[in-house]
Design a protein around this motif. Structure first.
Motif, mmCIF file in Angstrom:
data_model
loop_
_atom_site.group_PDB
_atom_site.id
_atom_site.type_symbol
_atom_site.label_atom_id
_atom_site.label_comp_id
_atom_site.label_asym_id
_atom_site.label_seq_id
_atom_site.Cartn_x
_atom_site.Cartn_y
_atom_site.Cartn_z
ATOM 1 N N SER B 39 0.827 -1.326 0.076
ATOM 2 C CA SER B 39 0.196 -0.562 0.124
ATOM 3 C C SER B 39 0.700 1.578 -0.168
ATOM 4 O O SER B 39 1.818 1.407 0.685
ATOM 5 C CB SER B 39 -0.911 0.007 1.583
ATOM 6 O OG SER B 39 -1.423 0.803 1.671
ATOM 7 N N ARG B 212 -0.057 -9.222 2.698
ATOM 8 C CA ARG B 212 0.542 -7.567 2.736
ATOM 9 C C ARG B 212 1.044 -6.965 1.692
ATOM 10 O O ARG B 212 2.102 -5.687 2.010
ATOM 11 C CB ARG B 212 -0.124 -7.305 4.432
ATOM 12 C CG ARG B 212 -0.449 -7.729 4.872
ATOM 13 C CD ARG B 212 -1.649 -7.031 5.724
ATOM 14 N NE ARG B 212 -2.730 -7.869 6.633
ATOM 15 C CZ ARG B 212 -4.117 -6.524 7.138
ATOM 16 N NH1 ARG B 212 -4.463 -5.628 6.590
ATOM 17 N NH2 ARG B 212 -4.753 -7.870 7.061
ATOM 18 N N ASP B 258 -4.368 0.028 5.588
ATOM 19 C CA ASP B 258 -5.511 0.670 3.891
ATOM 20 C C ASP B 258 -6.271 -1.060 3.785
ATOM 21 O O ASP B 258 -5.720 -1.707 3.547
ATOM 22 C CB ASP B 258 -4.492 0.887 4.123
ATOM 23 C CG ASP B 258 -4.558 1.202 2.412
ATOM 24 O OD1 ASP B 258 -5.636 0.997 2.549
ATOM 25 O OD2 ASP B 258 -4.030 1.392 1.204
ATOM 26 N N TYR B 261 -6.781 -1.442 0.201
ATOM 27 C CA TYR B 261 -6.454 -2.298 -0.741
ATOM 28 C C TYR B 261 -6.034 -3.105 -0.111
ATOM 29 O O TYR B 261 -5.391 -3.819 -1.592
ATOM 30 C CB TYR B 261 -4.543 -1.062 0.078
ATOM 31 C CG TYR B 261 -3.688 -1.381 -1.214
ATOM 32 C CD1 TYR B 261 -3.482 -0.888 -2.464
ATOM 33 C CD2 TYR B 261 -2.551 -2.706 -1.291
ATOM 34 C CE1 TYR B 261 -2.591 -1.071 -3.307
ATOM 35 C CE2 TYR B 261 -2.020 -2.787 -2.009
ATOM 36 C CZ TYR B 261 -1.441 -1.898 -2.965
ATOM 37 O OH TYR B 261 -0.473 -2.591 -4.252
#
Lengths: 352, 352
Positions: B39, B212, B258, B261
């Motif tokens: 992100s 992630r 986030d 995202y």
């Protein structure tokens, strides 16, 4: 206690790091951090590395960093091991090189993580008393041993061993691994790195936390004969393939590239230490000679714990250890000139 | 071998991570990295943290990150353990929770780091065969055991266990720790995190490396009963006080902040995986059902090692394991749509 714990975890006595207070406006002289920020080149290198490639694993061997360190010390890449702070490097060294049937030897007053590692890995150890002046007596290590570990300069005393004494220790113990933990060496102590080619049993550990102002980045390394380093790699690759993240590798490389900044800041810390030593002596403290970025001092008429509390009331934090022989000492990290001056003013008030 | 090595280090068989090639322009589908960058908020948070405070140690307890993770999962901070990648978290779990007189159980085909940890810590283990379709048979774990560890979805097969099966496993083994390694769970597998409050013997491990997009940052965590987490903390604090640097803590917090995202990129990976599964099936491959960001596939008429080499000649890297039962499979990480399309085109050429 928890019923699912292993026997190992039940017997541990974890290390307690110096306090990282969450209060603002403190003068923090308790964990030997550098008072100066890292080199601007380090911050620039980290910022440049904060990009989309963070989705990719780092180089598990951190070759770029190893090459940089090897070149810095005139060694080969096979002489360099890197890890997530020198604490991780030391942990691997304990398991790879220091666990033998005969006991590991280290000083009675030293880095308090050493006995913690021993309990983690089931390593027998014996402590060897420092002399009354807190110096290390090399001849006292002439006893059955599976390994030896010593900080130079020692912590928390700050006292340095001369290189000739380190050599004498190595000569007397060629059959076992000898680890010299040089976390604070750049503040005026002679390094044993120059002996690495000569002694295949010598491992020297360093950190970027102190003299490179990067405690927050977690990078340490060890230098030694390629055979010793291979032992560390075997443990590391049985524990965590990628201990150094991409940002840490980039920042650490940049730290070695800005040698001018390193020299300037470490000389500033040494000068502040010498000035603080003088000021404390003038206040009646006995200050041990320091080869580190901290001083270890006691006041003959004042209780150390009480002094620590009085300083804390004035928002100055220093470290006090309750261990035998050193419970009347304070360990004071070297701050900026202004921080050292504030400490001296506070002590003048407290001492009346 | 080196004369200074300990007995432990002599017997190790270190883990071999997937290749991190230094050649440019490769399509790298071999180590299950995310094809999408982290992100932008993560990169911004890291850049903001690259400041003079790097001279200070990070919070040894990484409280800010623990609070963020706990809130994300509706748990308490005492249910969260964090470490330098989930490999480090797993290593500590092996020593804290899985070393007992009875053997540790895990599948015969699974994450190949598990037996490496066992040798590092001297843990007895037994492997339990997967079924012929590579699914996990919970009833086969009904034997004397000191602990159980399973990835869900499993690696390198990608096959997921239904949550009801995980629950059945936990119900049958309330007297030992059960670790569910959910490194790939966000790509369509049901998580056991919701069972943490119910089962005091359940530890769930996660990583930020995959879903992630932060393999380069080295952050993993474990969720479990506070008693299990305390066991992990005891080991961690006997090994390295500060495993997460300041940049990793800041970046990881931002990754959880986030969520939009995260959802968008993981759904994109899932969609690409399903499309790749279809395309490989059309080319004659048998593809195991995957709950991960990779597929595990074999071609009935083609040798897997030969296929891997042919792909490499076309600058596409996939992973091939030479272990029994799976030596005719390729493990293919999900790339971008363009990378998956290039893979399919290359395989069409190779298969003629």
């Amino acid at each position: 206690m928890n019923r699912y714990w292993t026997d190992v975890v039940r017997t541990l006595q974890p290390y307690v790091p110096g306090e990282q207070p969450k209060i603002d406006n403190l003068i923090k002289l308790n964990t030997n951090e550098n008072p100066y920020p890292p080199s601007p080149q380090v911050l620039a290198a980290i910022t440049a590395e904060a990009n989309g490639l963070l989705r990719r694993y780092p180089d598990p061997n951190a070759e770029r960093l190893k090459r940089t360190i090897a070149a810095h010390f005139g060694l080969e890449i096979g002489n360099v091991f890197v890890g997530n702070g020198s604490d991780e490097v030391l942990a691997h060294a304990f398991l790879a090189l220091l666990k033998h049937p005969a006991p590991l030897l280290f000083p009675d007053i030293t880095y308090s993580f050493y006995p913690v590692y021993c309990r983690l890995y089931g390593i027998e150890f014996e402590t060897v008393p420092l002399r009354d002046d807190f110096s290390i007596a090399v001849d006292d290590y002439a006893r059955p041993a599976g390994g030896i570990i010593l900080p130079n300069p020692n912590a928390p005393t700050g006292r340095a061993m001369a290189l000739g004494e380190v050599r004498r220790l190595l000569d007397a113990h060629r059959d076992i691994a000898v680890v010299i933990d040089e976390a604070y060496v750049d503040f005026g102590t002679d390094s044993a790195v120059g002996l690495v080619r000569e002694y295949p049993n010598l491992l020297v550990t360093h950190t970027l936390s102190k003299s490179r102002s990067l405690a927050g980045l977690r990078v340490g390394y060890a230098l030694g004969d390629a055979g010793l380093i291979e032992g560390l790699e075997r443990v590391k690759n049985s524990f965590n393939s990628y201990p150094l993240d991409r940002l840490a590798i980039a920042g650490a490389v940049a730290a070695f590239e800005d040698q001018a900044y390193f020299e300037q800041t470490r000389q500033a810390v040494i000068a502040s230490r010498d000035a603080l030593d003088d000021a404390l002596t003038a206040l009646g403290f006995e200050v041990l000679p320091s080869g580190a970025n901290f001083v270890f001092a006691r006041h003959p008429q004042r209780d150390a714990a009480a002094l620590q509390l009085a300083l804390r009331e004035r928002k100055i934090i220093v470290r006090h250890f309750t261990a035998p022989r050193i419970d009347q000492f304070l360990r004071i990290s070297i701050g900026t000139e202004a921080e050292c001056a504030a400490l001296v003013t506070a002590l003048q008030e407290i001492l009346g």
